[in-house]
Scaffold this active site. Structure first.
Site, PDB file in Angstrom:
ATOM      1  N   SER A 176       0.921  -1.111  -0.010  1.00 47.35           N
ATOM      2  CA  SER A 176       0.017   0.016   0.050  1.00 47.35           C
ATOM      3  C   SER A 176       0.920   1.366  -0.118  1.00 47.35           C
ATOM      4  O   SER A 176       1.742   1.407  -0.896  1.00 47.35           O
ATOM      5  CB  SER A 176      -0.991  -0.050   1.177  1.00 47.35           C
ATOM      6  OG  SER A 176      -1.902   1.010   1.204  1.00 47.35           O
ATOM      7  N   ASP A 414      -7.855  -5.913  -6.257  1.00 44.44           N
ATOM      8  CA  ASP A 414      -7.819  -4.535  -5.364  1.00 44.44           C
ATOM      9  C   ASP A 414      -8.304  -3.374  -6.392  1.00 44.44           C
ATOM     10  O   ASP A 414      -7.514  -3.166  -7.597  1.00 44.44           O
ATOM     11  CB  ASP A 414      -6.212  -4.392  -5.080  1.00 44.44           C
ATOM     12  CG  ASP A 414      -6.082  -3.193  -4.536  1.00 44.44           C
ATOM     13  OD1 ASP A 414      -6.982  -2.644  -3.636  1.00 44.44           O
ATOM     14  OD2 ASP A 414      -4.794  -2.749  -4.475  1.00 44.44           O
ATOM     15  N   HIS A 467      -6.122  -5.981  -1.997  1.00 41.56           N
ATOM     16  CA  HIS A 467      -5.234  -5.077  -1.443  1.00 41.56           C
ATOM     17  C   HIS A 467      -4.012  -5.583  -0.702  1.00 41.56           C
ATOM     18  O   HIS A 467      -3.015  -5.481  -0.722  1.00 41.56           O
ATOM     19  CB  HIS A 467      -5.910  -3.883  -0.912  1.00 41.56           C
ATOM     20  CG  HIS A 467      -4.895  -2.788  -0.591  1.00 41.56           C
ATOM     21  ND1 HIS A 467      -4.432  -2.163  -1.644  1.00 41.56           N
ATOM     22  CD2 HIS A 467      -4.440  -2.208   0.457  1.00 41.56           C
ATOM     23  CE1 HIS A 467      -3.965  -1.204  -1.282  1.00 41.56           C
ATOM     24  NE2 HIS A 467      -3.706  -0.954  -0.081  1.00 41.56           N
TER      25      HIS A 467
END
Length: 490
Positions: A176, A414, A467
Site C-alpha cells: 500500500s 484490488d 489489496h
C-alpha cells in the site's frame, strides 16, 4: 602488548554480554491467547531514534535463522500499523475471535507464516503509528523523507543490537503506502552503505505489494480496471475515454462530469477487494450521496491530485481535512482529523484492537501501556504526514540499475491501487522483457501472472487477491515469497 589484548578482549566480552542482556530483555516468553511452544524465538521492544521510540516485533526464521534473509515489513497508510501484517496477513499466528465476545482472541500457529523461510521484522513507523510513540508530539509531523531517514537509523541500531544477523541478506518489503516507504528507505540504505555507515547492511533488494508509486500512473489506473472487471459498461468507458483523453489523474471539468458515472457505478463496493462484502461502519464518514465505500484511503492512494470540487463531490468534504499547508505541500494525514475518528472502511479490525490494547499483551511484548504510548489503532490520526518525495519511478530506476532485486506484486481484485497502474509503470521503466507475460503455478493451479524484466525486476499478479495479498491468498503468497527470496523461478 598482552595488556592491550586483554583490554580489547575484555571490552569485546563486555559488549557481547551487553548485547545478550538487551536481547534477553526483549525475548518474548509467552503471549496471552496462545498455548504452546513458539516455533522460533520472538523478540520485541523499542529502538530510540532521537526523541522517537520505534516499536518492532522480530520473528526469527523457523528454517535456518543464521542463513535465511532478514526482511523488514511495513504496512502503509501513511499511519497504519505493521501489526496489520502480523495479525491478519503473514505473521506466525492466526487470530481467532475470543469467546465469549469481547474476550481475548485465541492464537493458533499459522502454517503460511513468512517466518517459515525468513527472519522478519514488523516495524511501526513513522513515530506515532501503532505502538511507536514520542513524548515530544511535534515529532508526529513528518513525511516521506524524514520517515526514510528515521527508519534507516532504526535499522543501524537494530543490527547493532542483533549483530548475528548483520551478514544475512537483507530485504525491505511492504504494501500500500509502503510503495513510498520501501523505495525511499532503500535509497537511504544504499546511501548509507556508500558512505560507510556501520554496521554494514547486506542489502539485496525489495518487494512492494499493491504499492502507491506515481500520481499519474496510479490516478489513471481505476477507469481501465473498472472496465476490465465489468464494473462499468462499454458506453461509460467510451464516454470517459473520449472526454478525458486517457488522462484521469488530473482531469478537466468536462472529464470530471463523465467520471461521476464511474464513481456512481462503483459505489458500495469493497475497494480493497471487489469480490468481498463491505462491512460498513456506521461511524464512518459518508458523502452527500451516502456512499460508504469510497474512503479517504482511496482518495489518498489513487487520485490525490483531483481538484477540490471533485474531492468534495466524492467524499462529502474537502481532502485532506483542513490540515495546514507546510512548505507548499499539503499533508495526506492531518492532526485535525482526530476530532473525527478515522474508520478504515470495509474492514473489521476488532481482533487486533482487542489484543493489542490488552495490558497483559502489552506487558508480554514489552510495549508501553496506553497511558504512555496511547491506544493501538489500525490506522492512527495523531500524525500529520507530508508526501514530499514525489514519484517513486526514479527511485525504482536507480535502485534496479545499481543491481538491487525488485519484486512488484499486485492482488488483481484490488481497486484501491489497481494492478493496471502497477503493470503500466513497471513497463514504463523501459527495461528489456526477459520473461514475457505468462502464468505462474502454485499447488498445481494457475495462481496469477508475471512478466520479468532486465535488471531483475518482476511484476507479478495474484489471482483473486485483494489489496493485502497474504490475507486473501496466504498459501500462494508464501509460495512466491519463498521462491523469490531463495532465487528460484516463480
Amino acid at each position: 602488548m598482552e595488556k592491550m589484548v586483554f583490554v580489547i578482549s575484555f571490552c569485546m566480552l563486555f559488549s557481547f554480554a551487553s548485547i545478550e542482556a538487551v536481547q534477553n530483555g526483549s525475548l518474548i516468553t509467552h503471549l496471552p491467547g496462545f498455548n504452546g511452544a513458539f516455533p522460533s524465538k520472538h523478540y520485541s521492544g523499542y529502538v530510540s531514534v532521537d526523541e522517537k521510540n520505534l516499536f518492532y516485533y522480530f520473528v526469527v526464521s523457523e528454517r535456518n535463522p543464521s542463513r535465511d534473509p532478514v526482511v523488514l515489513w511495513q504496512n502503509g497508510g501513511p499511519g497504519c500499523s505493521s501489526f496489520d501484517g502480523f495479525v491478519y496477513e503473514h505473521g506466525p499466528f492466526n487470530f481467532q475471535e475470543g469467546k465469549p465476545k469481547g474476550s481475548l482472541p485465541t492464537l493458533h500457529l499459522n502454517p503460511y507464516s513468512w517466518s517459515k523461510v525468513s527472519n522478519i521484522i514488523y516495524l511501526d513507523s513513522p513515530v506515532g503509528v501503532g505502538l511507536s510513540y514520542s513524548q515530544n508530539t511535534s515529532t508526529y509531523i513528518t513525511g516521506d523523507w524524514q520517515t526514510a531517514v528515521d527508519t534507516h537509523t532504526f535499522l543501524l541500531k537494530w543490527f547493532a543490537l542483533y549483530p548475528e544477523f548483520v551478514s544475512n541478506p537483507f530485504y525491505i518489503s511492504g504494501e500500500s503506502y509502503a510503495g513510498i516507504y520501501v523505495p525511499t528507505l532503500a535509497s537511504e540504505v544504499v546511501k548509507g552503505i556508500k558512505a560507510g555507515a556501520k554496521p554494514t547492511i547486506n542489502f539485496k533488494g525489495y518487494m512492494v505489494g499493491n504499492g502507491v508509486t506515481d500520481p499519474v500512473f496510479d490516478g489513471n489506473a481505476l477507469v481501465p480496471f473498472a472496465h476490465g472487471m465489468a464494473l462499468i459498461s462499454d458506453d461509460i468507458f467510451k464516454e470517459v475515454e473520449v472526454a478525458c483523453g486517457g488522462n484521469y489523474s488530473n482531469p478537466a471539468d468536462t472529464c470530471d462530469q463523465k467520471l461521476e458515472k464511474v464513481y456512481s457505478a462503483i459505489a458500495g463496493l469493497n475497494i480493497y477487494d471487489i469480490l468481498e462484502p463491505c462491512y460498513h461502519d456506521p461511524k464512518a464518514q459518508q458523502n452527500t450521496k451516502g456512499n460508504t465505500s469510497l474512503p479517504v484511503s482511496f482518495q489518498q492512494l489513487g487520485v490525490t491530485e483531483r481538484p477540490l470540487a471533485v474531492r468534495k463531490r466524492m467524499f462529502g468534504r474537502a481532502w485532506p481535512y483542513r490540515a495546514p499547508v507546510k512548505d507548499g505541500i499539503v499533508p495526506l494525514w492531518g492532526a485535525e482529523l482526530a476530532e473525527n475518528q478515522l474508520h478504515v472502511p470495509c474492514t473489521n479490525d476488532e481482533v487486533a484492537t482487542r489484543w493489542l490494547n490488552d495490558a497483559a499483551v502489552r506487558n508480554a511484548i514489552h510495549a508501553q501501556p496506553e497511558n504512555v504510548a496511547g491506544p493501538w489503532e489500525l490506522c492512527t490520526t495523531r500524525i500529520s504526514y507530508y508526501h514530499n518525495a514525489g514519484s517513486m519511478i526514479p527511485y525504482h530506476k536507480q535502485l534496479t540499475a545499481e543491481g538491487y532485486r525488485a519484486l512488484i506484486f499486485s492482488g488483481d481484485h484490488d481497486m484501491c491501487v489497481p494492478f493496471t497502474g502497477t503493470q503500466a509503470w513497471t513497463k514504463s521503466l523501459g527495461y528489456k522483457t526477459i520473461t514475457p507475460w505468462r502464468s505462474w503455478i502454485s499447488n498445481g493451479q494457475v495462481a496469477g501472472y508475471l512478466q520479468a524484466y532486465d535488471h531483475d525486476i518482476t511484476f507479478l499478479t495474484i489471482k483473486g487477491a485483494g489489496h493485502t495479498v497474504p490475507e486473501y491468498k496466504p498459501k500462494e503468497a508464501l509460495d512466491f515469497y519463498s521462491r523469490w527470496l531463495d532465487g528460484k523461478p516463480i
